[in-house]
Design an enzyme around this catalytic site. Structure first.
Site, PDB file in Angstrom:
ATOM      1  N   SER A 133       0.862  -1.190   0.000  1.00  0.00           N
ATOM      2  CA  SER A 133       0.000   0.000   0.000  1.00  0.00           C
ATOM      3  C   SER A 133       0.889   1.228   0.000  1.00  0.00           C
ATOM      4  O   SER A 133       2.061   1.162   0.371  1.00  0.00           O
ATOM      5  CB  SER A 133      -0.860   0.013   1.270  1.00  0.00           C
ATOM      6  N   TYR A 146      -2.682  -0.691  10.442  1.00  0.00           N
ATOM      7  CA  TYR A 146      -2.769  -1.054   9.024  1.00  0.00           C
ATOM      8  C   TYR A 146      -1.445  -0.743   8.319  1.00  0.00           C
ATOM      9  O   TYR A 146      -0.899  -1.585   7.602  1.00  0.00           O
ATOM     10  CB  TYR A 146      -3.920  -0.291   8.358  1.00  0.00           C
TER      11      TYR A 146
HETATM   12  P1  NDP Z   1     -11.489  -5.436  -1.008  1.00  0.00           P
HETATM   13  O1  NDP Z   1     -12.069  -5.359   0.357  1.00  0.00           O
HETATM   14  O2  NDP Z   1     -12.356  -5.100  -2.159  1.00  0.00           O
HETATM   15  O3  NDP Z   1     -10.830  -6.872  -1.237  1.00  0.00           O
HETATM   16  C1  NDP Z   1     -10.162  -7.566  -0.210  1.00  0.00           C
HETATM   17  C2  NDP Z   1     -10.099  -9.036  -0.572  1.00  0.00           C
HETATM   18  O4  NDP Z   1      -9.424  -9.737   0.477  1.00  0.00           O
HETATM   19  C3  NDP Z   1     -11.478  -9.655  -0.723  1.00  0.00           C
HETATM   20  O5  NDP Z   1     -11.507 -10.429  -1.888  1.00  0.00           O
HETATM   21  C4  NDP Z   1     -11.611 -10.538   0.513  1.00  0.00           C
HETATM   22  O6  NDP Z   1     -12.353 -11.703   0.183  1.00  0.00           O
HETATM   23  C5  NDP Z   1     -10.150 -10.904   0.758  1.00  0.00           C
HETATM   24  N1  NDP Z   1      -9.920 -11.381   2.116  1.00  0.00           N
HETATM   25  C6  NDP Z   1     -10.091 -10.736   3.284  1.00  0.00           C
HETATM   26  N2  NDP Z   1      -9.803 -11.550   4.319  1.00  0.00           N
HETATM   27  C7  NDP Z   1      -9.442 -12.746   3.774  1.00  0.00           C
HETATM   28  C8  NDP Z   1      -9.045 -13.992   4.317  1.00  0.00           C
HETATM   29  N3  NDP Z   1      -8.952 -14.192   5.645  1.00  0.00           N
HETATM   30  N4  NDP Z   1      -8.756 -14.990   3.469  1.00  0.00           N
HETATM   31  C9  NDP Z   1      -8.838 -14.826   2.132  1.00  0.00           C
HETATM   32  N5  NDP Z   1      -9.219 -13.663   1.555  1.00  0.00           N
HETATM   33  C10 NDP Z   1      -9.520 -12.645   2.388  1.00  0.00           C
HETATM   34  O7  NDP Z   1     -10.217  -4.468  -0.969  1.00  0.00           O
HETATM   35  P2  NDP Z   1      -9.033  -4.202  -2.043  1.00  0.00           P
HETATM   36  O8  NDP Z   1      -9.292  -4.856  -3.317  1.00  0.00           O
HETATM   37  O9  NDP Z   1      -8.793  -2.754  -1.999  1.00  0.00           O
HETATM   38  O10 NDP Z   1      -7.818  -4.897  -1.276  1.00  0.00           O
HETATM   39  C11 NDP Z   1      -6.848  -5.708  -1.923  1.00  0.00           C
HETATM   40  C12 NDP Z   1      -5.480  -5.389  -1.358  1.00  0.00           C
HETATM   41  O11 NDP Z   1      -5.116  -4.061  -1.753  1.00  0.00           O
HETATM   42  C13 NDP Z   1      -5.407  -5.411   0.179  1.00  0.00           C
HETATM   43  O12 NDP Z   1      -4.203  -6.044   0.576  1.00  0.00           O
HETATM   44  C14 NDP Z   1      -5.374  -3.935   0.534  1.00  0.00           C
HETATM   45  O13 NDP Z   1      -4.760  -3.704   1.779  1.00  0.00           O
HETATM   46  C15 NDP Z   1      -4.597  -3.374  -0.642  1.00  0.00           C
HETATM   47  N6  NDP Z   1      -4.730  -1.920  -0.837  1.00  0.00           N
HETATM   48  C16 NDP Z   1      -5.926  -1.384  -1.216  1.00  0.00           C
HETATM   49  C17 NDP Z   1      -6.042  -0.018  -1.380  1.00  0.00           C
HETATM   50  C18 NDP Z   1      -7.335   0.637  -1.727  1.00  0.00           C
HETATM   51  O14 NDP Z   1      -7.447   1.872  -1.637  1.00  0.00           O
HETATM   52  N7  NDP Z   1      -8.350  -0.097  -2.168  1.00  0.00           N
HETATM   53  C19 NDP Z   1      -4.898   0.878  -1.200  1.00  0.00           C
HETATM   54  C20 NDP Z   1      -3.683   0.182  -0.821  1.00  0.00           C
HETATM   55  C21 NDP Z   1      -3.614  -1.165  -0.664  1.00  0.00           C
HETATM   56  P3  NDP Z   1     -13.362 -12.490   1.146  1.00  0.00           P
HETATM   57  O15 NDP Z   1     -13.959 -11.487   2.083  1.00  0.00           O
HETATM   58  O16 NDP Z   1     -14.346 -13.079   0.175  1.00  0.00           O
HETATM   59  O17 NDP Z   1     -12.502 -13.530   1.807  1.00  0.00           O
END
Ligand code: NDP
Length: 233
Positions: A133, A146
């Protein structure tokens, strides 16, 4: 074309990455807890493999990666993308949420490395793409834990790169504010209000997906170590 395992493929950046990579001809393997979302995505992109995955469970991640190898014969890339962001000020003492961020954002990435590294060594190569991030570079109020998890992802990726080259490539992707469901994990009212302002300007998740595709599609001797992508100021 590569076999690409994607964690957290049920929404946001993971979902967009699966779409972009499948469209480019890669074979994607989708993991997340909401398996009905993965079924929908699989159908949308023409029948990708998918399976329920909880990245906090090392045995589950191991069997997910083993299953991907059994299905496709190899795993070229693991995109350690799953993450959560329940922000709050440290003084709120939300220990459960701190631990959940550590479990998903740090341990989840370590579990992906542990499961994938022996496979990649056996194959003679591979590529880890770890989603950190902009929070791996700067800390803002309510985001201390975070950001700490994302600093950790950055450090793990850099250490992995130093220890495993040249056959294994390591890319850190550091998104700025990107459209996704990430802010839905915030339970603290003040942090949620702050995030609504902070997230007023976003970029589409496909912008991050294209950065991941760029890193993957370089020639084997080219190791893209980090890409920072954020909204134009
Ligand atoms: P979303 O919340 O849209 O996606 C997060 C994903 O993580 C979901 O598919 C969720 O699936 C999965 N997830 C959460 N917990 C678990 C678990 N225990 N096991 C397996 N899968 C899990 O957010 P983003 O797409 O934004 O996030 C993706 C990555 O990008 C993250 O690492 C986030 O920190 C990073 N990021 C995002 C930013 C943003 O502004 N969007 C900025 C910087 C970094 P499910 O709940 O179905 O398991």
């Amino acid at each position: 074309m590569s076999v690409v395992v994607i964690t957290g493929a049920s929404s946001g950046i993971g979902w967009a990455t699966a779409e972009v990579l499948a469209d480019a001809g890669h074979r994607v393997v989708l993991g997340a807890r909401r398996v009905e979302r993965l079924a929908e995505l699989s159908e949308k992109i023409g029948g990708a493999s998918y399976r329920r995955l909880d990245v906090t469970d090392s045995a589950d991640v191991q069997s997910f990666v083993d299953w991907a190898v059994a299905e496709h014969g190899r795993v070229d890339v693991i995109v350690n993308n799953a993450g959560v962001m329940p922000l709050s000020a440290l003084e709120r003492l939300k220990l459960d949420e701190w631990n959940r961020m550590i479990d998903v954002n740090i341990r989840g990435v370590l579990h992906g490395i542990a499961a994938g590294l022996p496979v990649m060594r056996r194959q003679g190569g591979g590529h880890f793409v770890n989603v950190a991030s902009i929070g791996a570079h700067e800390v803002v109020p309510t985001a201390a834990v975070y950001c700490a998890t994302k600093y950790a992802v950055w450090a793990l990726s850099e250490g992995l790169r130093q220890e495993t080259g040249p056959d294994i490539r390591v890319t850190t992707i550091s998104p700025g504010v990107t459209e996704s469901e990430l802010a839905d994990t915030i339970t603290d009212a003040d942090a949620a209000a702050g995030m609504r302002t902070y997230r007023a300007t976003t970029i589409p998740a496909t912008a991050i997906a294209r950065a991941i595709a760029y890193a993957i599609e370089q020639p084997a001797e080219v190791d893209v170590n980090e890409i920072i992508v954020r909204p134009a100021a």
